[in-house]
Design an enzyme around this catalytic site. Sequence first.
Site, PDB file in Angstrom:
ATOM      1  N   CYS A  10      75.396  58.452  49.428  1.00  0.00           N
ATOM      2  CA  CYS A  10      74.749  59.032  48.246  1.00  0.00           C
ATOM      3  C   CYS A  10      75.625  60.108  47.614  1.00  0.00           C
ATOM      4  CB  CYS A  10      73.372  59.586  48.595  1.00  0.00           C
ATOM      5  SG  CYS A  10      73.387  60.883  49.861  1.00  0.00           S
TER       6      CYS A  10
ATOM      7  N   HIS B  89      70.222  64.655  51.013  1.00  0.00           N
ATOM      8  CA  HIS B  89      70.401  63.545  50.072  1.00  0.00           C
ATOM      9  C   HIS B  89      70.881  64.064  48.719  1.00  0.00           C
ATOM     10  CE1 HIS B  89      69.873  59.593  48.398  1.00  0.00           C
ATOM     11  NE2 HIS B  89      68.947  59.992  47.537  1.00  0.00           N
TER      12      HIS B  89
END
Length: 422
Positions: A53, A361
């Site tokens: 990510c 994230h």
Amino acid sequence: MGLKDGQKCMMMGTAEAPPEAPKEKPKFIEDMTSEEKAKEYLPSGLQNLGNTCYLNSALQTMRIVPELWQDLKETNIAGDTPEQQTTAALKVLNAQMNGTPETVAPNFFVQLFRQNYPQFAQQGEGGAFSQQDAEEAWTQILSAVAQTLTKDDTNTVEQLFAGELTVDMKCAEKDDEPAETRVERFRSLKCHINNQSSTLEMGLTESMSEKLTKNSPSLGREAVYLKESKLQKLPEYLAVHLVRFYYKADVKKKAKVVRPISFPMTLDLYTLCSEANKKALEKGRSILAGRRDEEVEKRRKAKQGAGASSSTEMEVDEEDEEKKAKRKEEDEYLSTSGNKSAWYELCGIITHKGRDADGGHYVAWVKHKGEWLLFDDAKVEIVREEKVKEVYGGAADNHLAYLLLYRSRKPASEGGAVCGPP
């Protein structure tokens, strides 16, 4: 029709059956739901290949710079160096993403990126690839492209992202020691965060006035120096790194600073510029401020619905003709490389959600065709600007702005947004 008996007529048309009406009624973008818009015209998302990510968010934010990708498309990339391989793989990936509205799996690019830069290939328990830092990935990709992409003897990355600082270094312990002055180039500015920081402008100001320790030739020992930096040349695109991670010795890992730091949609860096640069910026600031005032006045009159006599309209038309040459010269001046006003508008954000750098994230928020989009790996959705403004910080479990990308503010196109200062 006044036809006479026996009169000849020519029939225009076709012998085929008339086309059938569409079974589905055409739908305009304004009438679509967010899901329908995503399917019809939003850019491709990127598949997460296992803790990638950080890389996906850096790539999606970088794609908001059309000049970079246009030069990349028009340049033949050849060679076997890590930088050339990475740039060539980036070109292939961009072509893949432009060629489909579907999610793209960046397998080749990720594999090559890890191979060429082993720091991004670290593995944890069980052999899974570890989470990495999105800002470090952003910097590494730009560095690779900068060493590869040159068009018409001009380095594309330097032209778009590089700025200059004038740096004055003065010994705080010996007044008669001559000050050291030098010029430093940068591709991003760092915004250090302390207990007093609350805004991006405050953080940048504090980051450009530092105390550091280094050897003093006049004292013959380590001494405290005051380092003062001023912006001498502004880039077309300005990346700002909010330094939210620091190494915590007691736990031997990077910890996260969650202090709220508000950031503006329009950033003015004029006060952080050198005196020489401020003088050079006066022309651009005057042009954009004038255009802004003209647009505001135009909208005010349109709102009032005030009519004008034909003679007045003729005078305005003649006046506009006289202004065309001047406006053309102003547009050419503003369109040259670099920022000519110190005004920037926010166009991209990389945020991080989680409590430490080794996990959490990353996602990208990008302004695309006038709307803000959220790129969460494969998922792409339209979001309100109000939601974008909420990523300023305050809690580790929320998305916090980590890297901001600003682009130079230009005159509005016909019918576009108000240009110039806010």
